[in-house]
Design an enzyme around this catalytic site. Structure first.
Site: not given
Ligand code: GNR
Ligand code: NI
Length: 167
Positions: A46, A91-92
């Site tokens: 996401g 989170c990225l």
């Molecule tokens: O890649 C993502 N993995 C994830 C795993 C568990 C709950 C939420 C996420 S979102 C994250 C990508 C991201 O940073 N989205 O903002």
């Molecule tokens: Ni995130």
């Protein structure tokens, strides 16, 4: 289409509150397409527009193994939520950090799609957690905000060091 650069914690631009999208026009559709390309490249499940330095309420999510089930949410709102689940999140914008976060287990979200039409979606499990994680980004909130102050301090030090070494 283009891969966009993802901002990393503790960049203050991740703390801005994103503005509602007035109209889903070509500029927003280009943003959506670029965000899709960016998560498939990363790879991630996401992305919220503030992570690519756009303070607008746009989210893309694809939790499928096959990476061919993109969900687009413009101006998303959670209209119902129930239950609780705890999942390990990443989170990225906070690379290399993973920890448990407790969120609602089932939600109903109302949003506009890439076509500008309003829809409602019931989600549970990982999809529900991911939608909540992305809506937090629109509010300038990161998953590390749910961790203890001590853990947050460690995460900030680790990422600041990574960024110094990357200069
Ligand atoms: O890649 C993502 N993995 C994830 C795993 C568990 C709950 C939420 C996420 S979102 C994250 C990508 C991201 O940073 N989205 O903002
Ligand atoms: Ni995130």
């Amino acid at each position: 289409m283009a891969i966009r650069k993802i901002l990393h914690y503790p960049d203050s631009r991740l703390r801005r509150i994103a503005e509602p999208v007035e109209r889903v026009n070509d500029e927003i559709r280009t943003l959506i397409d670029d965000m899709a390309e960016t998560i498939y490249d990363a790879p991630g499940i996401g992305l919220a527009a503030p992570q690519v330095d756009v303070a607008q309420r746009v989210i893309v999510i694809d939790i499928s193994e096959t990476k061919n089930d993109l969900h687009v949410f413009v101006n998303p709102e959670i209209i119902t939520h129930e239950g609780e689940q705890t999942l390990e999140e990443g989170c990225l914008s906070v690379p290399g950090i993973y920890d448990n976060v407790t969120r609602a287990e089932r939600i109903t979200v109302r949003a506009k799609g890439r076509d500008g039409k309003t829809f409602e979606l019931h989600a549970s499990g990982l999809l529900a957690a991911c939608i909540q994680h992305e809506i937090d980004h629109l509010e300038g909130k990161l998953f590390v905000d749910y961790l203890s102050r001590l853990k947050q301090q460690r995460v900030r030090k680790k990422l600041e060091k990574q960024q110094r070494l990357a200069m």
